[in-house]
Design a protein around this motif. Structure first.
Motif, PDB file in Angstrom:
ATOM      1  N   LEU A   9       0.794  -1.230   0.000  1.00 35.96           N
ATOM      2  CA  LEU A   9       0.000   0.000   0.000  1.00 35.96           C
ATOM      3  C   LEU A   9       0.825   1.278   0.000  1.00 35.96           C
ATOM      4  N   ILE A  10       2.029   1.204   0.518  1.00 31.30           N
ATOM      5  CA  ILE A  10       2.842   2.407   0.673  1.00 31.30           C
ATOM      6  C   ILE A  10       3.235   2.984  -0.685  1.00 31.30           C
ATOM      7  N   GLU A  11       3.401   4.300  -0.754  1.00 34.02           N
ATOM      8  CA  GLU A  11       3.842   4.954  -1.985  1.00 34.02           C
ATOM      9  C   GLU A  11       5.195   4.381  -2.403  1.00 34.02           C
ATOM     10  N   ASP A  12       5.377   4.208  -3.720  1.00 38.61           N
ATOM     11  CA  ASP A  12       6.602   3.587  -4.231  1.00 38.61           C
ATOM     12  C   ASP A  12       7.854   4.348  -3.810  1.00 38.61           C
ATOM     13  N   VAL A  13       7.828   5.663  -3.919  1.00 38.22           N
ATOM     14  CA  VAL A  13       9.003   6.465  -3.557  1.00 38.22           C
ATOM     15  C   VAL A  13       9.319   6.310  -2.074  1.00 38.22           C
ATOM     16  N   GLU A  14       8.276   6.319  -1.244  1.00 42.00           N
ATOM     17  CA  GLU A  14       8.489   6.196   0.194  1.00 42.00           C
ATOM     18  C   GLU A  14       9.084   4.835   0.549  1.00 42.00           C
ATOM     19  N   LEU A  15       8.587   3.785  -0.084  1.00 39.97           N
ATOM     20  CA  LEU A  15       9.150   2.454   0.158  1.00 39.97           C
ATOM     21  C   LEU A  15      10.605   2.413  -0.269  1.00 39.97           C
ATOM     22  N   SER A  16      10.904   3.023  -1.402  1.00 36.47           N
ATOM     23  CA  SER A  16      12.283   3.086  -1.882  1.00 36.47           C
ATOM     24  C   SER A  16      13.187   3.761  -0.846  1.00 36.47           C
ATOM     25  N   LYS A  17      12.725   4.853  -0.255  1.00 38.57           N
ATOM     26  CA  LYS A  17      13.519   5.568   0.744  1.00 38.57           C
ATOM     27  C   LYS A  17      13.748   4.712   1.987  1.00 38.57           C
ATOM     28  N   ARG A  18      12.752   3.947   2.354  1.00 37.66           N
ATOM     29  CA  ARG A  18      12.863   3.151   3.583  1.00 37.66           C
ATOM     30  C   ARG A  18      13.863   2.007   3.453  1.00 37.66           C
ATOM     31  N   ILE A  19      14.184   1.631   2.214  1.00 38.65           N
ATOM     32  CA  ILE A  19      15.186   0.576   2.046  1.00 38.65           C
ATOM     33  C   ILE A  19      16.510   1.146   1.523  1.00 38.65           C
ATOM     34  N   GLY A  20      16.631   2.493   1.565  1.00 42.19           N
ATOM     35  CA  GLY A  20      17.912   3.117   1.257  1.00 42.19           C
ATOM     36  C   GLY A  20      18.085   3.623  -0.157  1.00 42.19           C
ATOM     37  N   TYR A  21      16.994   3.769  -0.908  1.00 48.11           N
ATOM     38  CA  TYR A  21      17.070   4.273  -2.288  1.00 48.11           C
ATOM     39  C   TYR A  21      16.171   5.508  -2.403  1.00 48.11           C
ATOM     40  N   SER A  22      15.953   5.991  -3.596  1.00 46.81           N
ATOM     41  CA  SER A  22      15.171   7.220  -3.711  1.00 46.81           C
ATOM     42  C   SER A  22      14.385   7.305  -5.014  1.00 46.81           C
ATOM     43  N   CYS A  23      14.017   6.176  -5.567  1.00 46.66           N
ATOM     44  CA  CYS A  23      13.385   6.155  -6.879  1.00 46.66           C
ATOM     45  C   CYS A  23      12.107   5.322  -6.826  1.00 46.66           C
ATOM     46  N   ALA A  24      11.053   5.817  -7.504  1.00 44.36           N
ATOM     47  CA  ALA A  24       9.782   5.094  -7.531  1.00 44.36           C
ATOM     48  C   ALA A  24       9.936   3.712  -8.154  1.00 44.36           C
ATOM     49  N   SER A  25      10.814   3.591  -9.153  1.00 46.14           N
ATOM     50  CA  SER A  25      11.015   2.285  -9.795  1.00 46.14           C
ATOM     51  C   SER A  25      11.555   1.258  -8.808  1.00 46.14           C
ATOM     52  N   ILE A  26      12.434   1.707  -7.906  1.00 55.68           N
ATOM     53  CA  ILE A  26      12.979   0.792  -6.899  1.00 55.68           C
ATOM     54  C   ILE A  26      11.883   0.397  -5.910  1.00 55.68           C
TER      55      ILE A  26
END
Length: 413
Positions: free
Chosen positions: A292-309
Motif C-alpha cells: 500500500l505504501i507509496e513507491d518512492v516512500e518504500l524506496s527511501k525506507r530501504i535506502g534508495y530514492s526512486c519510484a522504480s525501486i
C-alpha cells in the motif's frame, strides 16, 4: 485531556505503544489535549537518553503530543501534598523498617504515634495515607462498576524514606495537577486505581476521571515485545499500528491506517479478554502495508530514492515479509555478481551489456543478448537471473526488466 506516561527505564514495549495509540486516538477524536508525562522518579533505574528514545519512537509512529512533562519536576508539589495530608491527619509518619514495609498487609503500628514522639524520633520515616473510611467505587469502560473495600486499599506508603513519592502518589497527584480527565492503561493497573482515587479524594479533588483498563497483550518472546526490535527487523510502523489495534479491537476491516482508526474507533468495540501476540499475523499485515505504501516512500525506507525501486521492492512481497528482507534482495540486485558455476558466462554477458544499445522492450533485449553471447536455453535464463537478481529464483524477468532497464550498466558492472 489524555496522557501517556512511560518510564525511561527500559525499551518501549508493544504494550506501551498500544496504550499510547489508544490515548492518542481518543484525544484526536474528541479534540482534547494529549500529553506525554515521563515518569522519571526512580532515578536509580532511569537510563540515560531513554526518554528521548521514547519520544523519537512516538514520532516514528505519527503520535504527536501537545505537552511534555517530567514527573521529577513536580517533586516540590508531591512534598507539599504529602505535608498537607499530614497536617490534616489524613496521613502519618511510619517508622517501620524496610522489612516491615515490604509486608503485604500493614500492621498499623505507627498509626497512633503522637506528634511529640515524631519530633523526638531521629529515625528515618516514610509517609502513609490513612486507609479510606468507605469503599472506593469507580466505573471502568470495559469492566463496568468496580468496588474495592477499605481494607483492600489499606494504609499505603505515599512518600518513601528518601522523600521521593511512590508511584501511586506521584501518578495520582500529577493527573490532578495536569487536569487529566481520561485514563486509558493496561488492566494490571486496575488495583492502583482505588489507591489513586483515594489520594485525590483525600486532597479534596473531586473531579471525575474516566477509566479504561485494556487487557494486556500476552507475550512469550522478549524480542517480539520490543518495538525497536520489530522496527529493526523491517516491520513497518503502519503495520505495527494496524496489528496492535486489532489485538484489542473488533475492527471493521483487517487492513487500515491510523487515520482510519481515528474515524471509526469506539470504546464499545474494545476486547474484554487478553490476546496473544502472533508474529505470523503481523508478517501478513506487514506485507499488505508494503504493497500500500507509496513507491518512492518504500524506496527511501530501504535506502534508495526512486519510484522504480519501490515498485521493484513490491515484487518481493510474494516471498518475504519485511522491508529488511526486501532490502537484502534489492541490494543483491545492485551488487557485483560472482558465481563459481557461471562466472565465465556472467563475464561474457556483462561485457555485451556494457556496449549494448538501450532496449525499451525486454524480449528485444533478451534476443540481443542471446545472439551476441551464443548462450542458449536454460543456462542462458539462469545466467540472466543471476546477473539481474543475484540468484536463480525470484521475480519474473518480464516484470523486473521495466524497473531496472535504466540501471543495467550499474547492475552488470
Amino acid at each position: 485531556m489524555y496522557r501517556f506516561a512511560p518510564s525511561p527505564t527500559a525499551d518501549m514495549r508493544i504494550s506501551d505503544l498500544q496504550i499510547a495509540l489508544f490515548n492518542y486516538i481518543c484525544a484526536k477524536q474528541s479534540g482534547a489535549m494529549f500529553i506525554v508525562r515521563m515518569e522519571d522518579t526512580d532515578k536509580e533505574k532511569n537510563i540515560e537518553s531513554k526518554d528521548q528514545e521514547i519520544l523519537d519512537m512516538l514520532s516514528i509512529f505519527g503520535i504527536t503530543y501537545d505537552s511534555l512533562y517530567y514527573q521529577s519536576d513536580n517533586f516540590k508539589y508531591h512534598l507539599q501534598f504529602a505535608s498537607s495530608l499530614m497536617d490534616k491527619k489524613k496521613a502519618f509518619a511510619c517508622f517501620c523498617t524496610k522489612e516491615e514495609l515490604q509486608t503485604e498487609k500493614y500492621s498499623g503500628k505507627c498509626l497512633h504515634v503522637s506528634d511529640e514522639e515524631i519530633l523526638n524520633n531521629n529515625l528515618p520515616f516514610s509517609i502513609r495515607i490513612k486507609k479510606p473510611d468507605l469503599d472506593i467505587t469507580f466505573t471502568d469502560t470495559i469492566k463496568g462498576k468496580l468496588t474495592f473495600e477499605s481494607d483492600e486499599v489499606d494504609s499505603f506508603v505515599i512518600m518513601e524514606q528518601n522523600k521521593y513519592p511512590t508511584y501511586n502518589f506521584a501518578c495520582a497527584t500529577d493527573d490532578m495537577l495536569q487536569g487529566v480527565k481520561n485514563i486509558i492503561r493496561h488492566e494490571e493497573h486496575i488495583f492502583n486505581t482505588p489507591k489513586q482515587e483515594h489520594i485525590r479524594k483525600a486532597l479534596g479533588y473531586n473531579e471525575e476521571i474516566k477509566y479504561t483498563h485494556i487487557p494486556k497483550i500476552q507475550n512469550t518472546n522478549d524480542n517480539e515485545s520490543r518495538v525497536k526490535w520489530l522496527l529493526d527487523q523491517g516491520y513497518m510502523p503502519e503495520a505495527i499500528i494496524n496489528y496492535l489495534i486489532l489485538l484489542s479491537y473488533e475492527a471493521p476491516s483487517e487492513i487500515f491506517t491510523l487515520a482510519d482508526v481515528i474515524s471509526w474507533f469506539q470504546f464499545t468495540n474494545l476486547s474484554k479478554t487478553p490476546k496473544k501476540f502472533d508474529i505470523n499475523r503481523l508478517k501478513l499485515i506487514n506485507r499488505e502495508h508494503i504493497k500500500l505504501i507509496e513507491d518512492v516512500e518504500l524506496s527511501k525506507r530501504i535506502g534508495y530514492s526512486c519510484a522504480s525501486i519501490g515498485k521493484l521492492a513490491k515484487l518481493y512481497t510474494s516471498e518475504v515479509d519485511t522491508t529488511a528482507q526486501i532490502k537484502v534482495k534489492v541490494d543483491l540486485i545492485f551488487s557485483q555478481k560472482k558465481s563459481d558455476e557461471y562466472q565465465e558466462g556472467l563475464d561474457k554477458l556483462k561485457a555485451i551489456i556494457k556496449d549494448a544499445p538501450f532496449f525499451e522492450n525486454f524480449d528485444e533485449f533478451k534476443k540481443y543478448l542471446e545472439e551476441k553471447s551464443k548462450i542458449k536455453g536454460q543456462k542462458f535464463l539462469n545466467l540472466l537471473k543471476i546477473l539481474f537478481i543475484g540468484e536463480e529464483s525470484g521475480p519474473d524477468l518480464d516484470d523486473l526488466y521495466p524497473l531496472i532497464k535504466n540501471y543495467l550498466q550499474e547492475i552488470a558492472r
